[in-house]
Design an enzyme around this catalytic site. Structure first.
Site, PDB file in Angstrom:
ATOM      1  N   ASP A   1      -2.977   4.769  -2.295  1.00 33.88           N
ATOM      2  CA  ASP A   1      -4.037   5.345  -1.456  1.00 33.88           C
ATOM      3  C   ASP A   1      -4.427   6.754  -1.914  1.00 33.88           C
ATOM      4  O   ASP A   1      -3.567   7.627  -2.019  1.00 33.88           O
ATOM      5  CB  ASP A   1      -3.487   5.409  -0.020  1.00 33.88           C
ATOM      6  CG  ASP A   1      -4.563   5.726   0.991  1.00 33.88           C
ATOM      7  OD1 ASP A   1      -5.482   4.921   1.145  1.00 33.88           O
ATOM      8  OD2 ASP A   1      -4.478   6.801   1.610  1.00 33.88           O
TER       9      ASP A   1
ATOM     10  N   ASP B   1       0.852  -1.187   0.000  1.00 24.07           N
ATOM     11  CA  ASP B   1       0.000   0.000   0.000  1.00 24.07           C
ATOM     12  C   ASP B   1       0.893   1.244   0.000  1.00 24.07           C
ATOM     13  O   ASP B   1       1.789   1.360   0.849  1.00 24.07           O
ATOM     14  CB  ASP B   1      -0.894  -0.002   1.255  1.00 24.07           C
ATOM     15  CG  ASP B   1      -2.286   0.543   0.973  1.00 24.07           C
ATOM     16  OD1 ASP B   1      -3.272  -0.099   1.355  1.00 24.07           O
ATOM     17  OD2 ASP B   1      -2.360   1.620   0.330  1.00 24.07           O
TER      18      ASP B   1
ATOM     19  N   GLU C   1      -6.222   4.050  -5.973  1.00 21.23           N
ATOM     20  CA  GLU C   1      -7.522   4.257  -5.337  1.00 21.23           C
ATOM     21  C   GLU C   1      -7.952   5.672  -5.648  1.00 21.23           C
ATOM     22  O   GLU C   1      -7.237   6.631  -5.310  1.00 21.23           O
ATOM     23  CB  GLU C   1      -7.438   4.055  -3.821  1.00 21.23           C
ATOM     24  CG  GLU C   1      -8.806   4.145  -3.160  1.00 21.23           C
ATOM     25  CD  GLU C   1      -8.777   4.598  -1.724  1.00 21.23           C
ATOM     26  OE1 GLU C   1      -7.832   5.308  -1.328  1.00 21.23           O
ATOM     27  OE2 GLU C   1      -9.703   4.243  -0.971  1.00 21.23           O
TER      28      GLU C   1
ATOM     29  N   HIS D   1     -11.406  -2.779   3.225  1.00 12.83           N
ATOM     30  CA  HIS D   1     -11.324  -2.429   4.651  1.00 12.83           C
ATOM     31  C   HIS D   1     -12.074  -1.143   4.981  1.00 12.83           C
ATOM     32  O   HIS D   1     -12.182  -0.768   6.156  1.00 12.83           O
ATOM     33  CB  HIS D   1      -9.845  -2.302   5.039  1.00 12.83           C
ATOM     34  CG  HIS D   1      -9.179  -1.185   4.328  1.00 12.83           C
ATOM     35  ND1 HIS D   1      -8.927  -1.186   2.964  1.00 12.83           N
ATOM     36  CD2 HIS D   1      -8.750   0.004   4.773  1.00 12.83           C
ATOM     37  CE1 HIS D   1      -8.371  -0.056   2.620  1.00 12.83           C
ATOM     38  NE2 HIS D   1      -8.246   0.696   3.687  1.00 12.83           N
ATOM     39  N   ASP D   2     -12.566  -0.452   3.930  1.00 11.44           N
ATOM     40  CA  ASP D   2     -13.330   0.789   4.151  1.00 11.44           C
ATOM     41  C   ASP D   2     -14.825   0.590   3.934  1.00 11.44           C
ATOM     42  O   ASP D   2     -15.602   1.511   4.198  1.00 11.44           O
ATOM     43  CB  ASP D   2     -12.893   1.870   3.157  1.00 11.44           C
ATOM     44  CG  ASP D   2     -11.483   2.353   3.380  1.00 11.44           C
ATOM     45  OD1 ASP D   2     -10.839   2.748   2.393  1.00 11.44           O
ATOM     46  OD2 ASP D   2     -11.015   2.317   4.539  1.00 11.44           O
TER      47      ASP D   2
HETATM   48  O1  TEU Z   1      -9.564   5.708   1.796  1.00 12.16           O
HETATM   49  C1  TEU Z   1      -9.941   6.814   1.008  1.00 12.16           C
HETATM   50  C2  TEU Z   1     -11.296   7.230   1.314  1.00 12.16           C
HETATM   51  O2  TEU Z   1     -11.822   8.172   0.801  1.00 12.16           O
HETATM   52  C3  TEU Z   1     -11.963   6.461   2.376  1.00 12.16           C
HETATM   53  O3  TEU Z   1     -11.807   7.288   3.506  1.00 12.16           O
HETATM   54  C4  TEU Z   1     -13.373   6.171   2.023  1.00 12.16           C
HETATM   55  O4  TEU Z   1     -13.871   7.060   1.094  1.00 12.16           O
HETATM   56  C5  TEU Z   1     -14.183   6.327   3.246  1.00 12.16           C
HETATM   57  O5  TEU Z   1     -13.443   5.724   4.274  1.00 12.16           O
HETATM   58  C6  TEU Z   1     -15.492   5.622   3.037  1.00 12.16           C
HETATM   59  O6  TEU Z   1     -16.075   5.456   4.297  1.00 12.16           O
HETATM   60  C7  TEU Z   1      -8.159   5.533   1.906  1.00 12.16           C
HETATM   61  C8  TEU Z   1      -7.927   4.296   2.758  1.00 12.16           C
HETATM   62  O7  TEU Z   1      -8.460   3.159   2.079  1.00 12.16           O
HETATM   63  C9  TEU Z   1      -8.616   4.526   4.078  1.00 12.16           C
HETATM   64  O8  TEU Z   1      -8.548   3.356   4.905  1.00 12.16           O
HETATM   65  C10 TEU Z   1      -7.928   5.684   4.768  1.00 12.16           C
HETATM   66  O9  TEU Z   1      -8.633   5.988   5.966  1.00 12.16           O
HETATM   67  C11 TEU Z   1      -7.893   6.931   3.872  1.00 12.16           C
HETATM   68  O10 TEU Z   1      -7.574   6.676   2.519  1.00 12.16           O
HETATM   69  C12 TEU Z   1      -6.806   7.870   4.380  1.00 12.16           C
HETATM   70  O11 TEU Z   1      -5.553   7.251   4.155  1.00 12.16           O
END
Ligand code: TEU
Ligand code: CA
Length: 559
Positions: A199, A98, A256, A329-330
């Site tokens: 990310d 990542d 992403e 994970h989000d």
């Molecule tokens: O996520 C990007 C992001 O926009 C997420 O925050 C998502 O849109 C949101 O959580 C939806 O609920 C990336 C990573 O995958 C995330 O785990 C991190 O918190 C974020 O960036 C900051 O690094």
């Protein structure tokens, strides 16, 4: 011409904190992952995407990095990581790491220096601005609630943090910072990794002047995403990253990109532009959000899901490449969000797996998806850990006085901790994840839903996923066939085809818990067909209509 190994691959995402704990501290770790590589090999995945394992204070569970070139104490040592890479490669699996470079941790040495003084050599590694009229430099809202600016009295200025206060945005306008990032990427590629998941990589170029966001409702803060998503120099930066680093390796990259649409994705993933191989776009995971954003729950309409996937499948048919995912994970657990995690959990999990794995693109499996892990409902907000959830609860309930029950309901449906409860390995205490106290409670349904049970059950989601993955290796039509949709307006079933020369796949998916039926178009009737996979005991051939039982999935190969 670089080999496109990533077009034929299935990628498995590990969230290390919640995968397997080897030393009883309740936190997943790298030695724990090593003990489970045979399980992943058996599943048949080709690539592992490892969420961040770098040094971090874990304000955002590793997405706040304090040392990009060392391993987080909770997760192990660099020697552990070297062994992990070797063990993966020995099993013919690849590893992508990542890359979190839109922001660092505020505990990174660069930021420690940067905040010391306005003329510190690292000052411009970050985005500092004086306040305006005694307030923040603009009205941007953080993704994690509140302002996107944090005042720092040492130099009487504010720094930008689109995410948490402990995640200051890096200043990509600064060529020295960009070179630091490229050097760090080379450090990991020279260790032998096979690529990066990047990310929020389309956030790194901000619009000059950082203008105020439109704020028609007069909220304290408003989303500035139009000024930092897909910004003016994003393509230059990605192409420079390829020239400076990636072109020297046969590495894969997936960016992403919240807020990316098909037209932009064509630019990002057009091989001739040398930017990234594929992107994670967010349109299908925003369909059940209302105008108020993810916590503003809106029922999902299947026709919206079909429109979205059809747009992306057809949009990138000629140029570019799709990533295929329904959770990570989000995001909440896919069987709870798009299927039925109660009466038809197994059938609907298999149906959703079929839906995703028969599409054109690279499929991603998020840890636990292959055994049908579900969302969780903790009674108290105190059992939740995710900064996004806790900040939102604090703002809505404690500051704005909203109904806690309603806010808890939105957390049950959309909270990120749904995906972060520890992996359920067996029916022993804590699901076999740890011998200690897990950092986040295990979902109580681990007694029925766990990998040990799934591996033993020939009809489990796990063995169904093994077959889906295997089919991709056996049939080029799954990788390269062109997509088309049938009965697009039907609100209950999703039927699509894949075509490659004289072969066709007919993919039938019942997204409801009731019997449905598909009327077979004349041009598909009377053809030699065989069932490649189905989640019920299905009949061999079909006539003019195909009955579909609750959440039934059938894939016919027609030639
Ligand atoms: O996520 C990007 C992001 O926009 C997420 O925050 C998502 O849109 C949101 O959580 C939806 O609920 C990336 C990573 O995958 C995330 O785990 C991190 O918190 C974020 O960036 C900051 O690094
Ligand atoms: Ca541990």
């Amino acid at each position: 011409m670089k080999k496109h190994w990533w077009k034929e691959s299935v990628i498995y995402q590990i969230y290390p904190r919640s995968f397997m704990d080897s030393n009883g501290d309740g936190i997943g770790d790298i030695p724990g992952i090593i003990t489970k590589l045979d399980y992943l090999k058996e599943l048949g995945v080709d690539v592992i995407w490892l969420s961040p394992v770098y040094k971090s204070p874990n304000d955002d569970n590793g997405y706040d990095i304090s040392d990009y070139r060392d391993i987080m104490d909770d997760l192990g040592t660099m020697a552990d990581w070297e062994l992990l890479l070797k063990e993966m490669h020995d099993r013919g699996m690849k590893l992508i790491m990542d890359l979190v470079v839109n922001h660092s941790s505020d505990e990174h040495q660069w930021f420690v220096e940067s905040r010391k003084s306005k003329d510190n050599p690292y000052r411009d590694y970050y985005i500092w601005r004086p306040g305006k009229n005694g307030k923040e430099p603009n009205n941007w809202e953080s993704v994690f609630s509140g302002s996107s600016w944090q005042y720092d009295e040492t130099t009487d200025e504010y720094y930008l943090h689109i995410f948490s206060k402990k995640q200051p945005d890096l200043n990509w306008e600064n060529p020295k910072l960009r070179q630091e990032i490229y050097d760090m990427m080379q450090f990991w590629l020279d260790k032998g990794i096979d690529g990066f998941r990047m990310d929020v990589i389309n956030f790194i170029s901000k619009v000059d002047g950082l203008p105020d966001a439109p704020n028609p409702e007069g909220k304290p803060y408003a989303s500035g995403s139009q000024f930092f998503m897909n910004g003016p120099k994003i393509h230059d930066y990605l192409q420079e990253m390829s020239r400076e680093v990636l072109d020297r390796y046969n590495a894969m990259t997936v960016g992403e990109m919240p807020g990316a649409n098909v037209e932009l994705a064509k630019l990002y993933t057009d091989e001739d532009r040398n930017e990234v191989n594929m992107i994670f776009q967010f349109e299908h995971v925003d369909l059940d959000s209302g105008p108020g954003g993810k916590w503003d729950l809106r029922p999902l309409k299947l026709t919206d899901l079909k429109k979205s996937f059809t747009k992306w499948q057809m949009g990138l048919e000629e140029i570019g490449w799709n990533s295929l995912y329904l959770n990570n994970h989000d995001q909440p657990r896919m069987v709870s969000r798009f299927g039925d995690d109660k009466e038809f959990r197994v059938e609907s999990a298999k149906m959703l797996g079929t839906f995703l794995h028969m599409l054109k693109g690279t499929p991603y499996i998020y840890q636990g998806e292959e055994i049908g892990m579900t969302n969780v409902r903790f009674d108290s907000i105190d059992e939740y850990k995710d900064i996004e959830t806790l900040n939102m609860y604090n703002e809505k309930v404690k500051q704005n006085g909203e109904d806690p029950e309603k806010v808890m309901e939105s957390i049950y449906v959309k909270g990120r901790d749904n995906a972060r409860t520890p992996f359920q390995w067996d029916n022993s205490e804590h699901g076999g994840f740890t011998t200690g106290t897990p950092w986040l409670q295990v979902n109580p349904n681990y007694k029925e839903i766990n990998a040990s049970q799934a591996v033993k059950d020939d009809n489990s989601i796990y063995h169904y996923y093994r077959k889906l993955i295997q089919l991709r290796k056996e049939h080029q039509i799954i990788v390269h066939g062109s997509y088309d949709i049938l009965v697009p307006e039907d609100e209950n079933i999703y039927v699509y085809t894949r075509t490659l020369e004289s072969q066709k796949l007919l993919v039938l998916l019942n997204f409801t818990n009731e019997e449905q039926s598909f009327d077979v178009p004349a041009d598909l009737q009377g053809k030699k067909n065989e069932i490649l996979i189905s989640n019920y005991e299905a009949s061999a051939g079909y006539g003019s209509a195909i009955p579909l039982r609750p959440y039934e999935a059938i894939v016919y190969l027609i030639q």
